[in-house]
Design an enzyme around this catalytic site. Structure first.
Site, PDB file in Angstrom:
ATOM      1  N   ASP A   1      17.318  59.565  30.030  1.00 44.16           N
ATOM      2  CA  ASP A   1      18.333  60.157  29.183  1.00 44.16           C
ATOM      3  C   ASP A   1      17.574  60.527  27.903  1.00 44.16           C
ATOM      4  OD1 ASP A   1      21.804  59.303  28.517  1.00 44.16           O
ATOM      5  OD2 ASP A   1      20.558  61.005  27.901  1.00 44.16           O
TER       6      ASP A   1
HETATM    7  C1  GLC Z   1      23.000  62.642  26.170  1.00 41.04           C
HETATM    8  C2  GLC Z   1      23.736  62.085  27.373  1.00 41.04           C
HETATM    9  C3  GLC Z   1      23.308  62.676  28.682  1.00 41.04           C
HETATM   10  C4  GLC Z   1      22.978  64.131  28.457  1.00 41.04           C
HETATM   11  C5  GLC Z   1      21.722  64.167  27.595  1.00 41.04           C
HETATM   12  C6  GLC Z   1      21.347  65.602  27.215  1.00 41.04           C
HETATM   13  O1  GLC Z   1      22.687  61.633  25.274  1.00 41.04           O
HETATM   14  O2  GLC Z   1      23.755  60.671  27.496  1.00 41.04           O
HETATM   15  O3  GLC Z   1      24.383  62.528  29.628  1.00 41.04           O
HETATM   16  O4  GLC Z   1      22.735  64.795  29.702  1.00 41.04           O
HETATM   17  O5  GLC Z   1      21.834  63.383  26.419  1.00 41.04           O
HETATM   18  O6  GLC Z   1      22.322  66.129  26.381  1.00 41.04           O
END
Ligand code: GLC
Length: 739
Positions: A266
């Site tokens: 993430d």
């Molecule tokens: C965010 C989310 C994830 C998302 C990523 C990119 O923090 O937790 O679900 O795809 O970052 O935006």
């Protein structure tokens, strides 16, 4: 400005055509060759630095290819419900383009509420087509974290409280998407079941809860769905960050499940170079390059899996084989997506996509309650044609609910709000007033609305209600901070913005009241007894208003079923029964003390009835369940059992019913839930029509995870099959014995 795929592909295509014409296309470019050969060929041509460049971000939503070899960059985008608007190269800001509006499809909780795998496939394919048009190679979704607490800010992005329902529905979504040459990224692996302290909370739980509740949907996504990527979660699991976790990624995902795809973090989920190198991470994204510091201070070259990783390899501290494995996975992903030549063109905001969004919305809406206003007389829904004077009340009737909510936020081309949808059917018979104000959808704080404004809005609504034939209240939660929004959890279980008082006041002014709740979570309903009709309307995206009006007017007979329980009060939910250490944790660590008893498993086993149970959903017709038949009374451990049951539409309206099959182990040596969902089928029946539904119960359906041996096992003894219209509306029970 990213050179378009077309521009990039000219040199590739030219050299390809030339080489092709002469018959000596490099192996890695030759799509007729086996994937492994192409990957090895490309790897053999690459320098160590080029391999390093593959495995970390080069910008907020992009990772590098190998320019020297014509291997293109990879482009990713959120989110599970549609293709997010373009973000700047290296910070979270939107680039405010005028060409990136799209279709917002219903939230995944709504998709789960359809209990319809074929709709899930159509969903995945449509969002894949939109991603193609927007030139995205990886879509960051679907999310399948289990709904453990009604306070989790991101439950709307996931598929409910039951591992079987989520496991069945996640597969067609991924298949539909990936058939376009767009990779899914099933997320967030694993145990990201709340937003509070999500970046570091250390989740502790039993092996049984891990394997029986929290992992099955991910296993199904990668083993059956072949998800080409998977996104690690921010939290820790038993002391180790999920994005580089030896047990979760090396042992379970890659060894036990044989995963060949890419594990990505993430955004900002990586915290240690050595762990990232050794514990299963393949792609590092979003490690705090906020784009505001100058490139020289902190660039993607400083990522954990960039220079520091190269240094460990050069010191001989970690083997080169760890880098080669990551690079292989990234090359494979690239060849399946960015470098795949004969991909469809894709499309955005097409009539076909709007029709799919509407169809999913139609089948997602759950009719929770439908009674007559007095002691007798017709039920309030569907609204009769000759209703003259309809008052619509509520901020959610006009709000753009695709704004806010965090990374799943979408910029839509069209937004048929509930008010617009109702006006399209009832025209000027509709009057509207806001009733309450919810404030701006913001990401980390809440707009305070003066009480005086709320009071005057409420008084206005109540006085208008007195003169209406019927009142349709459209409220619920929204995508504001501390509502259904990423990076925070709700602070209590009740409806916000003074809605409970408003609903009570409206009902006192006019008993002909329909309450439509738009949310991704359960809420308290202290007013429920007084309200004759209640509809769970979800976040349905661009065509929300069409689906809501379709159901209210009776154009569509509702067939949705709850993918999670609505407890009467928060303490009735298992996660909130064991104090703060269980939810939200002590800010450092957390223990899932309800263990395997999540959702209806808790309510059934602890005999704490939910207000509205898992699998609940009414219809404008009635269903008659006939006498079940079983292929045997006793089976051995390798045999299947077939259960059949006739279902009849007893009413005057065509409709769809979700026939649910649960199994209970009556003689287990360990604690097991009273019953667990192991099968379901959605069938369409005309008035008076009857169909026989059959289920095949396989040996695996009887097993629990035996944490003493680390394997699945079924114990001989008595079992029950429960067939019902919800987890508590059981219409037939069939006992059988496992020899
Ligand atoms: C965010 C989310 C994830 C998302 C990523 C990119 O923090 O937790 O679900 O795809 O970052 O935006």
């Amino acid at each position: 400005m990213k050179p378009s795929r077309l521009l990039l592909s000219i040199p590739l295509a030219f050299s390809g055509m030339l080489a092709w014409a002469t018959g000596n296309l490099p192996i890695y470019q030759d799509e007729t060759r086996p994937m492994d050969e192409r990957v090895e060929d490309a790897l053999s041509r690459m320098t160590t630095q080029e391999k390093i460049n593959l495995i970390h971000a080069q910008g907020k939503f992009s990772s590098a290819g190998v320019p020297r070899l014509g291997i293109p960059d990879l482009w990713m985008s959120d989110g599970p419900h549609g293709v997010r608007a373009e973000i700047n190269w290296n910070d979270w800001g939107y680039s405010n383009r005028t060409n990136d509006s799209i279709t917002a499809f219903p939230a995944l909780t709504a998709l789960a509420a359809t209990w319809n795998p074929s709709l899930s496939f159509e969903y995945g394919n449509a969002i894949g087509e939109e991603a193609l048009y927007r030139e995205k190679d990886v879509m960051l979704g679907p999310g399948v974290n289990i709904y453990r607490t009604p306070l989790n800010g991101r439950n709307f992005e996931y598929m409910g409280e039951d591992p079987h329902l989520a496991s069945v529905l996640v597969v067609p979504y991924i298949k539909g998407m990936q058939q376009n040459g767009v990779a899914a990224s099933v997320k967030h692996f694993a145990l990201n079941n709340q937003e509070l302290w999500r970046g570091h909370i250390d989740v502790n739980l039993s092996d049984r809860a891990l394997h029986e509740i929290y992992l099955p949907a991910f296993k199904s996504a990668v083993v059956d769905g072949d998800s080409w990527t998977i996104m690690g979660s921010y939290n820790k699991i038993r002391g180790q960050h999920a994005c580089h976790n030896d047990l979760l990624l090396n042992k379970i995902l890659k060894e036990d499940w044989g995963y060949k795809g890419v594990v990505m973090t993430d955004w900002g989920g990586a915290h240690d170079t050595r762990e990232a190198a050794l514990y299963g991470l393949d792609l590092e994204m979003g490690s705090y390059t906020n784009g505001l510091t100058s490139e020289s201070e902190f660039t993607t070259d400083d990522y954990y899996m960039a220079k520091p990783y190269l240094a460990l390899i050069e010191k001989g501290d970690v083997p080169m084989s760890t880098l080669d494995d990551k690079a292989r996975r990234m090359l494979r992903l690239n060849f399946l997506t960015a470098m795949k030549r004969n991909k469809p063109l894709g499309s955005v905001a097409s009539p076909e996509h709007y029709a799919i969004a509407e169809k999913i919305g139609d089948e997602a809406i759950v009719l929770l309650k439908n009674a007559s206003v007095g002691k007798k007389g017709p039920k309030l829904l569907p609204l009769s044609e000759n209703i003259k004077n309809i008052l619509v009340v509520g901020d959610n009737a006009t709000r753009d609910l695709m704004k806010g909510g965090g990374s799943s936020e979408l910029k839509v081309k069209d937004n048929v709000t509930p008010l617009k949808g109702l006006q399209a059917i009832y025209g000027d018979r509709i009057k509207y007033t806001q009733g309450y104000r919810a404030g701006k959808p913001m990401y980390s704080n809440v707009e305070k609305i003066p009480q005086a404004i709320q009071d005057s809005l409420r008084d206005e609504a109540v006085s208008m209600a007195r003169n209406a034939d019927v009142v349709i209240f459209i409220g619920g939660l929204n995508k504001n901070h501390l509502q259904d929004c990423e990076a925070g959890d709700r602070i209590d279980y009740s409806l916000p913005f003074g809605q409970p008082e408003l609903i009570e006041a409206l009902q006192a002014a006019n008993p002909n009241l329909i309450v439509v709740l738009l949310s991704g979570n359960a809420v308290a309903m202290p007013w429920e007894k007084k309200v004759p009709a209640i509809v769970q309307g979800w976040y349905l995206g661009s065509m929300a208003g069409k689906s809501i009006a379709n159901v209210i007017s009776g154009k569509v007979n509702p067939s949705g079923k709850l993918p999670f329980s609505f407890p009467v009060k928060l303490e009735d939910n298992g996660a909130h029964h064991f104090g703060a250490i269980s939810y939200p944790g002590d800010s450092i660590r957390q223990e899932y003390l309800e263990d395997i008893l999540v959702g209806y498993r808790w309510h059934d086993t602890k005999k704490i009835p939910a207000f509205y149970p898992f699998g609940h959903g009414l219809s404008y017709t009635t269903w008659q369940y006939g006498k079940p038949s079983a292929s045997a009374k006793t089976i051995s451990e390798n045999e299947c059992l077939t259960i059949s049951i006739p279902i009849r539409n007893n009413g005057q309206t065509a409709g769809k019913e979700v026939v649910q099959l649960y199994i209970g182990d009556d003689q287990a040596s360990v604690l097991r839930p009273l019953k667990e969902l192991k099968g379901f089928e959605k069938i369409a029946l005309k008035p008076g029509e009857e169909k026989t539904v059959s289920f095949t119960i396989k040996p695996d359906d009887l097993k629990f995870y035996d944490d003493t041996t680390g394997s699945w096992k079924a114990e001989p003894g008595k079992f029950n099959v429960y067939i019902g219209s919800s987890s508590t509306d059981i219409r037939a029970t069939v006992p059988f014995e496992l020899k």
